[in-house]
Design an enzyme around this catalytic site. Structure first.
Site, PDB file in Angstrom:
ATOM      1  CG  HIS A   1      -1.992   1.043   1.147  1.00 28.04           C
ATOM      2  ND1 HIS A   1      -1.764   2.340   1.529  1.00 28.04           N
ATOM      3  CD2 HIS A   1      -3.262   0.997   0.676  1.00 28.04           C
ATOM      4  CE1 HIS A   1      -2.870   3.053   1.297  1.00 28.04           C
ATOM      5  NE2 HIS A   1      -3.789   2.256   0.774  1.00 28.04           N
TER       6      HIS A   1
ATOM      7  CD  GLU B   1      -5.208   2.808  -3.334  1.00 24.27           C
ATOM      8  OE1 GLU B   1      -6.384   2.710  -3.034  1.00 24.27           O
ATOM      9  OE2 GLU B   1      -4.279   2.803  -2.500  1.00 24.27           O
TER      10      GLU B   1
HETATM   11  O1  G3P Z   1      -6.507   1.843   0.366  1.00 25.86           O
HETATM   12  C1  G3P Z   1      -7.404   2.775  -0.129  1.00 25.86           C
HETATM   13  C2  G3P Z   1      -6.857   4.110  -0.203  1.00 25.86           C
HETATM   14  O2  G3P Z   1      -5.522   4.314  -0.131  1.00 25.86           O
HETATM   15  C3  G3P Z   1      -7.672   5.157  -0.803  1.00 25.86           C
HETATM   16  O3  G3P Z   1      -8.042   5.932   0.271  1.00 25.86           O
HETATM   17  O4  G3P Z   1      -9.410   7.521   1.477  1.00 25.86           O
HETATM   18  O5  G3P Z   1      -8.748   7.985  -0.875  1.00 25.86           O
HETATM   19  O6  G3P Z   1     -10.430   6.225  -0.385  1.00 25.86           O
HETATM   20  P1  G3P Z   1      -9.222   6.968   0.102  1.00 25.86           P
END
Ligand code: G3P
Length: 225
Positions: free
Chosen positions: A96, A144
């Protein structure tokens, strides 16, 4: 514990105070209720301290937030694939954005999890990293962009290209890998956009975990799937 359906919505509880202690199971039960009522593929990643408790009390898939390529034995503070299996969890995240690992360790984790029967969702910050990780053939890769994590603009609006490019790039290496996207995802429209861009689901956190009404947020998130 049931299999995780596609499209998949994975809710990462991180270490938010809203999901500490007994609140982790309460929030997980809300996710389970919405999954049961809708038939949607929802999974949860409780904080590590609550992993086993949640996994033993929930029917939907439960993921560990991390894993290390360690065998049982000496290794204080590490989380082995074997320990995750014993906790009753279904799978694990790895790499992550808030807890990166080396490519070598990610590869070792993927191999060890596959041998242990654990599903693995590896996170990547960009298309290149996702393609590199695809070479290890994890079950899922979640792209992400770190700068959008925890914010209010979904990756699907701020950077749809990264989602499309990651899908194409990962599937060209291994078409069996499911590609998720995450960062800023908060609504059903965001999830629909992710699917329209070719993703197999989303990984999200704050939109659900920090909400005063997680059940309505979840019902909105899954309304197009
Ligand atoms: O693991 C999910 C994450 O990093 C995204 O977080 O709060 O932007 O949905 P968020």
């Amino acid at each position: 514990m049931t299999e995780l359906k596609t499209p998949s919505v994975i809710i990462n509880f991180k270490i938010y105070s809203e999901a500490e202690g007994v609140n982790a199971l309460s929030l997980a039960r809300i996710c389970e209720k919405v999954a049961g009522e809708s038939g949607a593929g929802i999974a949860v990643c409780p904080p590590m301290t609550e992993l086993s408790y949640v996994a033993r009390n929930l029917s939907i898939p439960v993921f560990s937030q991390n894993v290390h390529p360690r065998k049982p034995g000496s290794g204080t503070g590490y989380t082995s694939p074997s320990a995750i299996v014993s906790s009753g969890a279904y799978g694990t995240l790895v790499n992550h954005s808030e807890n990166r690992q080396s490519a070598e360790d990610i590869g070792a984790c993927v191999r060890m999890c596959a041998d242990s029967g654990l599903k693995i969702c590896a996170c990547a910050e960009n298309v290149g990293k996702a393609a590199e990780i695809a070479g290890f053939s994890p079950d899922m890769i979640a792209v992400e962009p770190p700068e959008l994590i925890g914010g209010d603009i979904s990756v699907t609006s701020a950077n749809p290209k990264i989602v499309e490019d990651t899908v194409n790039s990962v599937k060209s290496v291994d078409s069996g890998i499911k590609v998720l996207c995450g960062a800023g995802v908060k609504t059903g429209e965001d999830v629909r956009a992710a699917i329209d861009l070719g993703a197999d689901g989303v990984l999200l956190a704050s939109g659900v975990v920090r909400s005063k009404d997680p059940e309505s947020i979840l019902n909105d998130l899954i309304r197009f799937i």
